[in-house]
Scaffold this motif. Sequence first.
Motif, PDB file in Angstrom:
ATOM      1  N   THR A 136     -61.320 -26.531  15.537  1.00  0.00           N
ATOM      2  CA  THR A 136     -62.147 -26.135  16.681  1.00  0.00           C
ATOM      3  C   THR A 136     -63.176 -25.124  16.195  1.00  0.00           C
ATOM      4  O   THR A 136     -62.948 -24.376  15.239  1.00  0.00           O
ATOM      5  N   PHE A 137     -64.325 -25.092  16.859  1.00  0.00           N
ATOM      6  CA  PHE A 137     -65.345 -24.100  16.549  1.00  0.00           C
ATOM      7  C   PHE A 137     -65.033 -22.826  17.301  1.00  0.00           C
ATOM      8  O   PHE A 137     -64.613 -22.854  18.468  1.00  0.00           O
ATOM      9  N   LEU A 138     -65.246 -21.707  16.655  1.00  0.00           N
ATOM     10  CA  LEU A 138     -64.949 -20.423  17.284  1.00  0.00           C
ATOM     11  C   LEU A 138     -65.917 -20.097  18.417  1.00  0.00           C
ATOM     12  O   LEU A 138     -65.561 -19.374  19.345  1.00  0.00           O
ATOM     13  N   ASP A 139     -67.128 -20.635  18.368  1.00  0.00           N
ATOM     14  CA  ASP A 139     -68.092 -20.338  19.416  1.00  0.00           C
ATOM     15  C   ASP A 139     -67.925 -21.252  20.633  1.00  0.00           C
ATOM     16  O   ASP A 139     -68.664 -21.141  21.597  1.00  0.00           O
ATOM     17  N   THR A 173     -65.732 -30.252  19.437  1.00  0.00           N
ATOM     18  CA  THR A 173     -65.571 -30.833  18.102  1.00  0.00           C
ATOM     19  C   THR A 173     -65.807 -32.338  18.174  1.00  0.00           C
ATOM     20  O   THR A 173     -65.541 -32.972  19.191  1.00  0.00           O
ATOM     21  N   PRO A 174     -66.326 -32.935  17.119  1.00  0.00           N
ATOM     22  CA  PRO A 174     -66.521 -34.385  17.123  1.00  0.00           C
ATOM     23  C   PRO A 174     -65.168 -35.105  17.118  1.00  0.00           C
ATOM     24  O   PRO A 174     -64.162 -34.545  16.693  1.00  0.00           O
ATOM     25  N   LEU A 175     -65.197 -36.339  17.597  1.00  0.00           N
ATOM     26  CA  LEU A 175     -63.955 -37.122  17.639  1.00  0.00           C
ATOM     27  C   LEU A 175     -63.500 -37.473  16.229  1.00  0.00           C
ATOM     28  O   LEU A 175     -64.308 -37.620  15.319  1.00  0.00           O
ATOM     29  N   GLY A 176     -62.197 -37.623  16.078  1.00  0.00           N
ATOM     30  CA  GLY A 176     -61.627 -37.972  14.790  1.00  0.00           C
ATOM     31  C   GLY A 176     -61.909 -39.415  14.425  1.00  0.00           C
ATOM     32  O   GLY A 176     -62.560 -40.163  15.160  1.00  0.00           O
ATOM     33  N   SER A 177     -61.381 -39.842  13.278  1.00  0.00           N
ATOM     34  CA  SER A 177     -61.699 -41.175  12.756  1.00  0.00           C
ATOM     35  C   SER A 177     -61.218 -42.292  13.687  1.00  0.00           C
ATOM     36  O   SER A 177     -61.973 -43.200  14.011  1.00  0.00           O
ATOM     37  N   ASN A 178     -59.998 -42.224  14.125  1.00  0.00           N
ATOM     38  CA  ASN A 178     -59.475 -43.281  14.989  1.00  0.00           C
ATOM     39  C   ASN A 178     -59.385 -42.838  16.444  1.00  0.00           C
ATOM     40  O   ASN A 178     -58.964 -43.619  17.293  1.00  0.00           O
ATOM     41  N   GLN A 179     -59.763 -41.594  16.719  1.00  0.00           N
ATOM     42  CA  GLN A 179     -59.631 -41.076  18.081  1.00  0.00           C
ATOM     43  C   GLN A 179     -60.548 -41.819  19.050  1.00  0.00           C
ATOM     44  O   GLN A 179     -60.147 -42.128  20.173  1.00  0.00           O
TER      45      GLN A 179
END
Length: 130
Positions: free
Chosen positions: A58-61, A65-71
Motif C-alpha cells: 500500500t502507498f503511505l499517502d 494500489t494497482p491490481l495484482g497479476s491475477n486479481q
Amino acid sequence: MLQITKLCLATSSGITGIAQRHVATTAARAIDQKWRADKGLPENPNAFGPLTNLPDYTFLDGRPTPLGSNQKKRLLKQQEIATKIVELSGELEFAKQRYERNKVAAATEKQRIIENKLKPKGHLMLQQKK
C-alpha cells in the motif's frame, strides 16, 4: 521398476555412451484434504484469502494500489458469476410466477367445466326458477 531402469541404462548407454535414468514419480498431496473438507475450507489454501485477494503493498499517502497479476481476472470472473446469478434468479422468479398463474388458470378452468357440466333439466329446472 529396477528392471526397467536397467533396461533404460543399457539402451541409452549403447546409443550415446552416457548412462541416463528416466524415473517418473508423482508427489503425494501434502495437504490433508479430508481435514480441510470437514472444516469447510477450500482444497487449495492459496485460492482464496488475504494473501490472494489483498494487494501486495500500500502507498503511505493513501493512493490506490494497482491490481495484482491475477486479481483483475478474478474480479472479472466474480462479476460474470454475479451477473449470471442475478439473471438465473430472475428466471427462477419468472418460472415461479408462471407456475402459479398456470395453477390458478387450471383451477378456474376446472371450476368452469364443473359449473357448465351439471345443469338441472326438466321439472327440476322449473322448480328452481320459482
